[in-house]
Every structure is written in C-alpha cells, then in structure tokens.
Design an enzyme around this catalytic site. Structure first.
Site, PDB file in Angstrom:
ATOM      1  N   HIS A  23       0.851  -1.208   0.000  1.00 39.82           N
ATOM      2  CA  HIS A  23       0.000   0.000   0.000  1.00 39.82           C
ATOM      3  C   HIS A  23       0.884   1.254   0.000  1.00 39.82           C
ATOM      4  O   HIS A  23       0.603   2.230  -0.697  1.00 39.82           O
ATOM      5  CB  HIS A  23      -0.870   0.065   1.259  1.00 39.82           C
ATOM      6  CG  HIS A  23      -1.932  -0.981   1.361  1.00 39.82           C
ATOM      7  ND1 HIS A  23      -2.075  -1.791   2.467  1.00 39.82           N
ATOM      8  CD2 HIS A  23      -2.926  -1.346   0.508  1.00 39.82           C
ATOM      9  CE1 HIS A  23      -3.110  -2.597   2.294  1.00 39.82           C
ATOM     10  NE2 HIS A  23      -3.643  -2.354   1.114  1.00 39.82           N
ATOM     11  N   LYS A  47     -17.917  -5.584   7.985  1.00 38.13           N
ATOM     12  CA  LYS A  47     -16.736  -6.428   7.805  1.00 38.13           C
ATOM     13  C   LYS A  47     -15.915  -6.423   9.095  1.00 38.13           C
ATOM     14  O   LYS A  47     -15.553  -5.354   9.588  1.00 38.13           O
ATOM     15  CB  LYS A  47     -15.905  -5.882   6.632  1.00 38.13           C
ATOM     16  CG  LYS A  47     -14.901  -6.864   6.079  1.00 38.13           C
ATOM     17  CD  LYS A  47     -14.327  -6.306   4.776  1.00 38.13           C
ATOM     18  CE  LYS A  47     -13.008  -6.923   4.413  1.00 38.13           C
ATOM     19  NZ  LYS A  47     -12.394  -6.270   3.259  1.00 38.13           N
ATOM     20  N   ARG A  96      -2.135  -6.442  -8.145  1.00 37.73           N
ATOM     21  CA  ARG A  96      -0.940  -7.246  -7.875  1.00 37.73           C
ATOM     22  C   ARG A  96      -0.776  -8.348  -8.910  1.00 37.73           C
ATOM     23  O   ARG A  96       0.279  -8.528  -9.488  1.00 37.73           O
ATOM     24  CB  ARG A  96      -1.028  -7.881  -6.474  1.00 37.73           C
ATOM     25  CG  ARG A  96      -0.864  -6.883  -5.356  1.00 37.73           C
ATOM     26  CD  ARG A  96      -1.299  -7.438  -4.054  1.00 37.73           C
ATOM     27  NE  ARG A  96      -2.720  -7.780  -4.102  1.00 37.73           N
ATOM     28  CZ  ARG A  96      -3.461  -8.082  -3.064  1.00 37.73           C
ATOM     29  NH1 ARG A  96      -2.923  -8.128  -1.872  1.00 37.73           N
ATOM     30  NH2 ARG A  96      -4.740  -8.356  -3.195  1.00 37.73           N
ATOM     31  N   SER A 134      -2.870  -7.569   3.201  1.00 33.10           N
ATOM     32  CA  SER A 134      -3.150  -7.408   4.634  1.00 33.10           C
ATOM     33  C   SER A 134      -3.557  -8.753   5.228  1.00 33.10           C
ATOM     34  O   SER A 134      -3.155  -9.111   6.341  1.00 33.10           O
ATOM     35  CB  SER A 134      -4.287  -6.411   4.842  1.00 33.10           C
ATOM     36  OG  SER A 134      -3.950  -5.166   4.300  1.00 33.10           O
TER      37      SER A 134
HETATM   38  O1  PNS Z   1      -9.059  -2.837   0.400  1.00 32.43           O
HETATM   39  P1  PNS Z   1     -10.358  -3.363  -0.133  1.00 32.43           P
HETATM   40  O2  PNS Z   1     -11.156  -4.015   0.967  1.00 32.43           O
HETATM   41  O3  PNS Z   1     -10.188  -4.251  -1.337  1.00 32.43           O
HETATM   42  O4  PNS Z   1     -11.200  -2.061  -0.621  1.00 32.43           O
HETATM   43  C1  PNS Z   1     -12.487  -2.198  -1.185  1.00 32.43           C
HETATM   44  C2  PNS Z   1     -13.166  -0.822  -1.345  1.00 32.43           C
HETATM   45  C3  PNS Z   1     -13.129  -0.064  -0.021  1.00 32.43           C
HETATM   46  C4  PNS Z   1     -12.419   0.001  -2.372  1.00 32.43           C
HETATM   47  C5  PNS Z   1     -14.617  -1.068  -1.838  1.00 32.43           C
HETATM   48  O5  PNS Z   1     -15.196  -2.040  -1.027  1.00 32.43           O
HETATM   49  C6  PNS Z   1     -15.474   0.190  -1.785  1.00 32.43           C
HETATM   50  O6  PNS Z   1     -15.219   1.132  -2.497  1.00 32.43           O
HETATM   51  N1  PNS Z   1     -16.508   0.199  -0.925  1.00 32.43           N
HETATM   52  C7  PNS Z   1     -17.378   1.347  -0.733  1.00 32.43           C
HETATM   53  C8  PNS Z   1     -18.823   1.025  -1.071  1.00 32.43           C
HETATM   54  C9  PNS Z   1     -19.106   1.240  -2.557  1.00 32.43           C
HETATM   55  O7  PNS Z   1     -18.916   2.314  -3.086  1.00 32.43           O
HETATM   56  N2  PNS Z   1     -19.577   0.178  -3.240  1.00 32.43           N
HETATM   57  C10 PNS Z   1     -19.954   0.243  -4.634  1.00 32.43           C
HETATM   58  C11 PNS Z   1     -18.798   0.056  -5.599  1.00 32.43           C
HETATM   59  S1  PNS Z   1     -18.207  -1.591  -5.565  1.00 32.43           S
END
Ligand code: PNS
Length: 170
Positions: A23, A47, A96, A134
């Site tokens: 990150h 979560k 990745r 993570s």
């Molecule tokens: O690090 P992660 O858990 O892969 O991140 C995922 C994240 C936070 C980018 C994604 O879950 C997100 O944007 N969530 C916010 C809710 C949202 O906007 N959902 C609709 C688009 S998928």
C-alpha cells in the site's frame, strides 16, 4: 475534473487492515502522479476488522506525514459519493496479479456506472510487493512468522501489542 483549489485530486480507497508496504509503495507513487491524494479507509461496520478504524487512521497518518500532498481520511457509504464530496476526479487502485483483475474490474465498472465522470486509475504493484496482502500479513503474524519488511515498523509494533493483549485475555 479539477479540484476546488486546482490540480487533480485522487482517492486511494481501501480497508487498510493494516497498511502494508505494498500500500505504501502505491501511496508514494500516487503522490507523484496527483496534486492531492486522499487515502480513504472504508468504515465498514459489516466487515470484521483486526484494527478499529481509528487505529488504522493512526497507522496511515504515521506513514503519510512524509508526503505533503497526501491526506488520510475515512468514509462510509458509496465511494463515488465520497469522491464527489472531495472534488476528486480519480480513484486509485493497485493490481498485484491477474487474480485481482476481475474484482477490480467489477468495482471500477460499477463506479463508472454510478459516476461516469470519475476515472479509476490502476497502478501495477511494485514487483517486490506483489505477493503482500493485509490478509496474509495477519495470517503469517498470527502463526508466529516474521512480518518485518512487509509492513511499516509502526504496524509491526501494533500487531505485537494486539497479540500481547489477546494473550492477556482470560
Ligand atoms: O481494500 P479493499 O477491501 O479491497 O477495498 C475495497 C473498497 C473499499 C475500495 C470497496 O469495497 C469500496 O469502495 N466500498 C465502498 C462502497 C461502494 O462504493 N460500493 C460500490 C462500488 S463496488
């Protein structure tokens, strides 16, 4: 879209539970590409996270303070709504391996459907970091493996403190 104060604003969203050196590599590269970069932690009550969002903010701030154009924040609700509030034109995500691609493509296309004016920009993870997640860091640490070099020192310290606290629990 150019941010209110001028220049391109990008959001680097994620769970960051905890932030890894992968990150951090993306944060550093993103800070060179955009005028303002907001690292935004999703405050997701559904979560289960190892670290509460306040601690994740602290860990991110410790590393982000070295980059004057990088800010750290948290959000809930839709990412595109948060990005609009911040005047951001770009969502920054890292890829990745090919296994990340499908998930990332889905999110990017959904976000584009919700807000066509906001672009998702992908950066390939640095080759030295492409195996770090993570989830794996937490697993390796919990099984007694060495995570130094995978996470910033402040994160390794907090993982140790967390383990000590768990040990002390009845
Ligand atoms: O690090 P992660 O858990 O892969 O991140 C995922 C994240 C936070 C980018 C994604 O879950 C997100 O944007 N969530 C916010 C809710 C949202 O906007 N959902 C609709 C688009 S998928």
């Amino acid at each position: 879209m150019v941010g209110k104060a001028g220049g391109i604003v990008a959001i680097y969203p994620g769970s960051f539970d905890p932030i890894t050196n992968g990150h951090l590599d993306l944060l550093e590269r993103g800070s060179r590409l955009f005028d303002r970069l907001i690292v935004a932690i999703l405050n997701n009550t559904q979560k289960e996270a190892l670290f509460p969002v306040e601690v994740r903010l602290e860990m991110l701030r410790e590393v982000a303070c070295a980059y004057p154009n990088v800010e750290v924040d948290c959000f809930d609700g839709l990412l595109v709504d948060y990005a609009t509030q911040q005047g951001a034109a770009v969502l920054l995500r890292g890829i990745r391996a090919i296994s990340d691609y499908e998930y990332e493509l889905q999110i990017a296309l959904m976000n584009r459907r919700l807000k066509p004016g906001i672009e998702t920009v992908f950066l390939m993870a640095g080759e030295a970091y492409s195996f770090i997640s993570s989830k794996l860091v937490k697993e390796v640490f919990s099984l007694g493996g060495d995570v130094s070099g995978l996470v910033p020192p402040g994160v390794a310290g907090r993982l140790r403190n967390h383990a000590l606290l768990q040990k002390g629990k009845p």
